[in-house]
Design an enzyme around this catalytic site. Structure first.
Site, PDB file in Angstrom:
ATOM      1  N   SER A   1     -13.081   9.666   0.459  1.00 22.60           N
ATOM      2  CA  SER A   1     -11.880   9.941   1.222  1.00 22.60           C
ATOM      3  C   SER A   1     -12.361  10.482   2.563  1.00 22.60           C
ATOM      4  O   SER A   1     -12.942  11.565   2.626  1.00 22.60           O
ATOM      5  CB  SER A   1     -11.025  10.981   0.501  1.00 22.60           C
ATOM      6  OG  SER A   1     -10.051  11.485   1.381  1.00 22.60           O
TER       7      SER A   1
ATOM      8  N   HIS B   1      -9.593   2.659   3.063  1.00 30.70           N
ATOM      9  CA  HIS B   1      -9.290   3.027   1.689  1.00 30.70           C
ATOM     10  C   HIS B   1      -9.645   1.902   0.711  1.00 30.70           C
ATOM     11  O   HIS B   1     -10.193   2.130  -0.359  1.00 30.70           O
ATOM     12  CB  HIS B   1      -7.801   3.358   1.582  1.00 30.70           C
ATOM     13  CG  HIS B   1      -7.395   3.900   0.251  1.00 30.70           C
ATOM     14  ND1 HIS B   1      -7.375   5.239  -0.029  1.00 30.70           N
ATOM     15  CD2 HIS B   1      -7.001   3.277  -0.884  1.00 30.70           C
ATOM     16  CE1 HIS B   1      -6.985   5.415  -1.273  1.00 30.70           C
ATOM     17  NE2 HIS B   1      -6.742   4.249  -1.822  1.00 30.70           N
TER      18      HIS B   1
ATOM     19  N   HIS C   1      -7.032  12.182  -3.909  1.00 29.47           N
ATOM     20  CA  HIS C   1      -5.646  12.017  -3.469  1.00 29.47           C
ATOM     21  C   HIS C   1      -5.290  13.134  -2.488  1.00 29.47           C
ATOM     22  O   HIS C   1      -4.287  13.831  -2.644  1.00 29.47           O
ATOM     23  CB  HIS C   1      -4.694  11.975  -4.664  1.00 29.47           C
ATOM     24  CG  HIS C   1      -3.787  10.784  -4.655  1.00 29.47           C
ATOM     25  ND1 HIS C   1      -2.477  10.807  -5.032  1.00 29.47           N
ATOM     26  CD2 HIS C   1      -4.016   9.505  -4.265  1.00 29.47           C
ATOM     27  CE1 HIS C   1      -1.955   9.607  -4.904  1.00 29.47           C
ATOM     28  NE2 HIS C   1      -2.860   8.797  -4.431  1.00 29.47           N
TER      29      HIS C   1
ATOM     30  N   GLU D   1     -10.905   9.828  -8.658  1.00 33.55           N
ATOM     31  CA  GLU D   1     -10.210   9.409  -7.444  1.00 33.55           C
ATOM     32  C   GLU D   1      -9.964  10.605  -6.542  1.00 33.55           C
ATOM     33  O   GLU D   1      -9.930  11.742  -7.003  1.00 33.55           O
ATOM     34  CB  GLU D   1      -8.842   8.818  -7.831  1.00 33.55           C
ATOM     35  CG  GLU D   1      -8.867   7.325  -8.072  1.00 33.55           C
ATOM     36  CD  GLU D   1      -8.893   6.528  -6.786  1.00 33.55           C
ATOM     37  OE1 GLU D   1      -8.906   7.140  -5.696  1.00 33.55           O
ATOM     38  OE2 GLU D   1      -8.908   5.286  -6.866  1.00 33.55           O
TER      39      GLU D   1
ATOM     40  N   ASP E   1      -5.225  -2.416 -11.737  1.00 34.29           N
ATOM     41  CA  ASP E   1      -4.099  -1.523 -11.497  1.00 34.29           C
ATOM     42  C   ASP E   1      -3.518  -1.786 -10.123  1.00 34.29           C
ATOM     43  O   ASP E   1      -4.157  -2.378  -9.262  1.00 34.29           O
ATOM     44  CB  ASP E   1      -4.537  -0.068 -11.603  1.00 34.29           C
ATOM     45  CG  ASP E   1      -5.226   0.414 -10.352  1.00 34.29           C
ATOM     46  OD1 ASP E   1      -6.165  -0.284  -9.917  1.00 34.29           O
ATOM     47  OD2 ASP E   1      -4.841   1.452  -9.810  1.00 34.29           O
TER      48      ASP E   1
ATOM     49  N   HIS F   1      -4.753  13.140   1.052  1.00 34.62           N
ATOM     50  CA  HIS F   1      -3.723  12.996   2.080  1.00 34.62           C
ATOM     51  C   HIS F   1      -2.302  13.148   1.531  1.00 34.62           C
ATOM     52  O   HIS F   1      -1.522  13.929   2.058  1.00 34.62           O
ATOM     53  CB  HIS F   1      -3.880  11.656   2.810  1.00 34.62           C
ATOM     54  CG  HIS F   1      -4.988  11.646   3.814  1.00 34.62           C
ATOM     55  ND1 HIS F   1      -6.313  11.683   3.453  1.00 34.62           N
ATOM     56  CD2 HIS F   1      -4.969  11.623   5.173  1.00 34.62           C
ATOM     57  CE1 HIS F   1      -7.062  11.671   4.550  1.00 34.62           C
ATOM     58  NE2 HIS F   1      -6.277  11.631   5.607  1.00 34.62           N
TER      59      HIS F   1
ATOM     60  N   GLU G   1       3.319   0.789  -2.781  1.00 37.92           N
ATOM     61  CA  GLU G   1       2.437   1.413  -3.774  1.00 37.92           C
ATOM     62  C   GLU G   1       3.224   2.165  -4.828  1.00 37.92           C
ATOM     63  O   GLU G   1       2.756   3.164  -5.367  1.00 37.92           O
ATOM     64  CB  GLU G   1       1.431   2.325  -3.066  1.00 37.92           C
ATOM     65  CG  GLU G   1       0.507   1.549  -2.153  1.00 37.92           C
ATOM     66  CD  GLU G   1      -0.419   2.436  -1.332  1.00 37.92           C
ATOM     67  OE1 GLU G   1      -0.505   3.642  -1.591  1.00 37.92           O
ATOM     68  OE2 GLU G   1      -1.055   1.905  -0.417  1.00 37.92           O
ATOM     69  N   SER G   2       4.420   1.704  -5.110  1.00 37.64           N
ATOM     70  CA  SER G   2       5.216   2.332  -6.178  1.00 37.64           C
ATOM     71  C   SER G   2       4.351   2.469  -7.421  1.00 37.64           C
ATOM     72  O   SER G   2       3.539   1.592  -7.722  1.00 37.64           O
ATOM     73  CB  SER G   2       6.439   1.470  -6.502  1.00 37.64           C
ATOM     74  OG  SER G   2       7.381   1.567  -5.465  1.00 37.64           O
TER      75      SER G   2
END
Lengths: 790, 272
Positions: free
Chosen positions: A585, A71, A134, A132, A315, A136, A359-360
């Site tokens: 991904s 990743h 997302h 991006e 980020d 999973h 990863e909050s």
């Protein structure tokens, strides 16, 4: 003897007896700590610490595990690929980046390097774009997974100091009517995932006040266990405000939400196959979304940017602090010293390694020269956003982490960013599909209605309306066009008050073609994205690539990836549309099998004056309807074949020199005001495009198939009507502009094929002038809107 | 007061997100509008230095309880006295979408008795439920009380978009009739949802997009200086924002939303 030694400190910290572990134990450690590293990688770490003569701590191992994950490090795209025709050194360098490097346009300001690609726009302002995946997290927790996907990509845009102005989303689900009994254990029903993902996306974008302006939804059986969630964002950035120049001594400032146990090992999870146990094991890997926190964060960051108080920004996404600090230090040529106990926590009792890789959501990292610190802290305070200095950059190129005064990690930055180069193997086996044989139906009205109502073609209005696509008041061409909410080919934004220049956003995705040949699938996706952009008047197009693939360690999945990349190079180069950013991904495999290769191409174009934008609804009775582009017998993977239960063999190709010429001619005709309406031909071919134009504009159209420019072998009306050949448009032209338009189309295949009529019917005549389709606009609209409502 | 002397406060809190386009609309009319955080006004104690107050759309504080409720309480607690004076001086207060929810939650609208301690109405969850972003038609119902629609002839049909999940205007069931009568008697009713042709929606979706009682989309205070509406006039300000401007031969310069900002500005320049 245990592999782990609990150290004598007043908090949880373990050393791992790595230097003396055997191969089996190395893999055991990787598994038990959920590092997701293979033997070769574990051995490299072992060697490194043996050299140092000490055991690594859990903080160190976890940091390495995160940084080296697929990743974060994109091993598959950076590593070697052994193929039948020799070894490819990095798919990324050989194909994706190469097109951009060779084209090397001066308007590409920063490509592939940063959180987002940056291109020039107007009046000293640049555009930043990022898409991006997302997948999973959304498979496990659809609402949270999708919402944090949007939140994450918005932070990518903030991560280059840009202000987000619009979001896009492209989604893939299993069929909503999938039989419950057939659902593999541990896989959630597509309907549940569908509603969760859609509310997640709406919730985040709407709450943050960023319009969701473009997207698509596809349905495919292979998406049953592997939902596809692509979240895109585009932002504006005053060029002179961009800074990434952190120096030793600069303060590391953690801003935004608190850190918790949500999102632990998100990247490791994203780099593995989903199993029936994923729910249980990986639920903590999905983060919790709080869009209002990010809205405030955005305000403060833009303030800091405008006052030029920061020296760098990134980020906190995959890998949390570990990736953000490591990558920023590496790029700045610095080291970092971090005092982990300073990180504000959601609850007590979180171990240092968890804090470092959590990863909050809604967190960003800023680097701030010491002299500006106070002012920066004030900016955050006035927005009610937490900002905490947690360390500083240092000269020594080391990552040094302490916790309550105890040293918990000390790693060389260089080592962190030099993982062993992986090697993958690709073996291409062309699938042996056949062209179906069935007699030509005399009457095609039923087929047209059926395809209009098929899930991939039908109106997604009921979904699109739940996204705010107008907030900020800059959406000049909306996703839904006019009173009847027809499907716009692209969205057009007017982001600057003092300029009429517009941003054109569109996308292309053809997963069904990928089942036959991922090469032409990729070519078609590129053509479709560019075509959609062109249709409304977009040009100077930049592309973003997003790959959603199966397990790259399997040779057949790898070979389809190679083929798709080869097409990316060839057609990005051919269309002169550089890639500026991308994301992959991989490991999208579940108990129901691997995902069909799914490449999303996002196109970001410009239009010099938004007032010249062309929409897809026909405007006036009596006007001429032209088709531009050649039609071929290319029905493999088409909606028509699918509606009859076939896949087929011959999928649409892209004839690049013709294709490029067509796009340029259309743009010129838009600029000269020759085009009243333009719509691209894609799923469902001519039939769907002409129907949509008619029922959105509320005028009928009569269409003559005999005039459609096509290959000589094409006789069947159904094939002409439903072929999905690339690079084609339907265009409405006023009689008085006929000559001008025809002159502009010199050198490309085109022909008048019909006329707009007052009678509210679509009437299609076959090559022998017999009626093959006759339907009222009401019927057509009903079929198109009936599936999902709206 | 001269146009260039007008100062409008576009207030925001965490979660407000339609402030920039609202400010832009005023600036297009050559009046000065500032986007100011609630915290700033509280710190500077300068609400009364502004000539008009706007609560723009968004999701203030996430709207995690009833939409607009937290912001409304925040204002009452932190700015209550100043706001009362502001209103008494007949300075205009506009609430758009989330701003309308705030004005209702704060008891300023309908405000039959000036300011009520408890809300006299509510903006409830849409029926059919769910967030919806679409263009709607509004019929202007006001006979002249509302200072925000002075430039709009009565019965004119306007086209402006909505985007909300909680916009169903309701009165307490037992007072429904009485309150409606007061609303009509006081000339407080401003906009009702209607069809493209101007027929009242009669509570039916889609012309009435949220199930609002009596098709109510916007109301004003008894004296007409406070106005709240669910639709977003700032998104229908320019012609190029319209959903079908590409069908026109010429791109229209402005949309219907402009009339509201213009009326408000004109009131300010004439009255003060």
């Amino acid at each position: 003897m245990s592999l782990y030694i609990k150290t004598d400190v007043p908090f949880e910290l373990n050393e791992i007896r790595l230097p003396k572990a055997n191969n089996k134990q190395l893999l055991q450690i990787s598994k038990e700590l959920e590092l997701g590293l293979n033997l070769e990688e574990m051995k490299a770490i072992q060697k490194h610490f043996a050299m140092k003569g000490r055991n690594p701590t859990d903080v160190e191992l976890q940091t390495i595990g995160q940084t080296w994950s697929e990743h974060c490090h994109h091993k598959t795209f950076k590593g070697d690929v052994v193929t039948e025709n020799g070894t490819i050194k990095s798919l990324f360098q050989t194909y994706i980046a190469k097109a951009t490097m060779e084209l090397n346009p001066d308007w590409c300001l920063s490509v592939f390097e940063d959180n987002a690609g940056i291109i020039n726009f107007d009046k000293g302002v640049a555009l930043a774009a990022k898409v991006e995946t997302h997948n999973h997290p959304s498979a496990i927790e659809p609402f949270g997974g999708a919402a944090t996907g949007v939140g994450g990509v918005i932070r990518d845009i903030l991560g280059v100091w840009a202000e987000p102005i619009a979001c896009t989303d492209v989604l893939g689900f299993g069929p909503l009517n999938f039989e419950h009994d057939k659902l593999p254990v541990g896989v959630k029903h597509p309907k549940y995932i569908f509603s969760g993902v859609i509310s997640g996306i709406g919730c985040y974008g709407n709450n943050m006040g960023i319009p969701t302006v473009n997207g698509a939804i596809y349905f495919d059986e292979t998406y049953v266990g592997n939902v596809v969630v692509y979240c895109g964002c585009i932002g504006t950035l005053p060029k002179d405000k961009f800074v990434k120049d952190a120096k030793p001594g600069d303060i590391i400032l953690l801003v935004g939400g608190k850190t918790g146990r949500d999102g632990i090992h998100g990247v490791t999870f994203a780099s593995a196959e989903l199993t029936e146990k994923s729910e249980e094991i990986s639920r903590p890997a999905v983060q919790i979304a709080n869009p209002i926190e990010e809205e405030k964060l955005k305000r403060a960051i833009i303030e800091v940017r405008d006052c030029q108080l920061g020296s760098s920004i990134t980020d906190l996404g995959g890998g949390g602090l570990s990736s953000a600090i490591g990558e920023t230090a590496e790029k700045s040529g610095c080291g970092a010293y971090v005092e982990l106990e300073k990180v504000p926590l959601k609850r007590m009792g979180i171990a240092p390694w968890e804090i470092y890789i959590s990863e909050s959501q809604e967190r960003m990292l800023l680097l701030v020269p010491k002299k500006n610190l106070r002012e920066v802290l004030e900016k955050f305070e006035s927005e009610d956003v937490k900002a905490t200095p947690i360390g500083k950059f240092i000269k020594d190129k080391m990552l040094k982490i302490s916790y309550q005064g105890y040293k918990v990690a000390e790693i060389e930055i260089e080592f962190l960013f030099k993982p062993p180069k992986p090697q993958r193997t690709a073996r291409w086996k062309a699938p042996s599909y056949e062209e179906p044989r069935f007699p030509e139906p005399q009457e095609l009205t039923k087929d047209v209605l059926k395809i209009l109502s098929s899930p991939n073609v039908a109106s997604k209005e009921s979904v699109i309306r739940t996204y705010d696509h107008e907030v900020k008041g800059n959406t000049a061409l909306k996703p839904l066009q006019g009173r009847y909410a027809g499907p716009s080919d692209a969205a057009v934004l007017k982001p600057l008050e003092d300029s009429w220049k517009g941003v054109v956003l569109s996308c292309g995705m053809n997963p069904n073609y990928g089942k036959i040949d991922p090469y032409w699938m990729a070519a078609s996706s590129i053509d479709e994205a560019i075509r959609n952009n062109t249709a409304v008047g977009g040009r100077r197009i930049a592309l973003l690539d997003n790959f959603t693939w199966g397990n790259p360690e399997k040779t057949d999945r790898m070979s389809t990836l190679v083929r798709a990349c080869q097409a990316c190079y060839k057609f990005a180069k051919g269309f002169e549309t550089p890639f500026i950013s991308g994301k992959d991904s991989l490991y999208n495999e579940s108990p129901s099998g691997p995902i069909t290769p799914t490449l999303l191409i996002t196109a970001v174009g410009l239009i010099p004056d938004v007032r010249k934008t062309v929409s897809m609804d026909v405007k006036q009775a009596g006007n001429l309807i032209y088709i531009v582009g050649q039609t071929y017998p290319e029905l493999g993977g088409s909606e028509y074949y699918k509606s009859r239960g076939f896949l087929g063999k011959t999928i649409p190709e892209v004839r690049i020199s013709q294709a490029r010429k067509i796009m340029k001619s259309i743009v010129r005709a838009v600029d000269l005001g020759c085009i009243k309406t333009c719509h691209d031909l894609s799923e469902g071919g001519l039939a769907v495009a002409v129907s949509e134009m008619a029922f959105t504009g509320d005028y009928g159209i009569e269409l003559h198939l005999k005039n459609v420019p096509r290959s000589r072998s094409m006789q069947r009306n159904d094939f002409i009507l439903f072929s999905e050949s690339n690079s084609r448009f339907l265009v409405e032209v006023q009689e008085k502009r006929r000559r001008d338009f025809q002159a502009l189309m010199d050198g490309v295949a085109f022909s008048v094929v019909g006329r707009v009529q007052r009678k509210r019917r679509l009437q299609v005549y076959g090559s022998d002038e017999s009626t093959v389709v006759d339907a009222s606009l009401v019927e057509l609209r009903k079929a198109w809107k009936g599936t999902f409502g709206g | 007061m001269k146009k260039e002397d007008v100062r409008i406060c576009v207030m925001r809190v965490g979660g407000t997100n339609c402030d920039a386009e609202t400010k832009r609309a005023f600036e297009d009319l050559c009046v000065k509008a500032e986007v100011v955080h609630l915290n700033q006004i509280v710190n500077r104690k300068n609400l009364l230095s502004y000539d008009a107050l706007v609560f723009p759309g968004g999701f203030s504080f996430g709207d995690y309880v009833r939409a607009g409720a937290i912001w409304a309480k925040g204002i009452a607690a932190k700015l209550g006295r100043d706001l009362k004076k502001f209103v008494e001086q007949e300075k205009p207060v506009l609430g758009i979408c989330n701003g309308f929810q705030v004005l209702v939650e704060a008891g300023l609208l309908p405000g039959f008795d000036r300011v009520s301690e408890y809300p006299q109405a509510a903006l409830a969850t849409n029926e059919p439920t769910g967030y919806r972003c679409k263009w709607v038609h509004l019929k202007h119902e006001n006979s002249g009380r509302c200072i925000f629609t002075q430039k709009i002839p009565k019965r004119q049909v306007l086209r402006i978009p909505i985007a909300h999940a909680e916009g169903r205007f309701i009165f307490p069931r037992e007072q429904e009739k009485e309150y409606l009568q007061r609303l009509l008697d006081n000339d407080q009713l401003v906009f009702r949802y209607c069809s493209q042709e101007g027929e009242y929606a009669g509570g039916a979706y889609p012309a009435n997009p949220n199930g609002a009682f009596y098709d109510i989309a916007g109301i004003c205070s008894v004296d007409g200086t406070i106005f709240g509406l669910m639709p977003h006039p700032e998104r229908a300000y320019y012609g190029w924002q319209l959903p079908d401007w590409t069908r026109r031969e010429q791109v229209p310069k402005y949309g219907d939303g402009k009339l509201i900002f213009e009326s408000m500005t004109e009131y300010l320049t004439k009255k003060f």
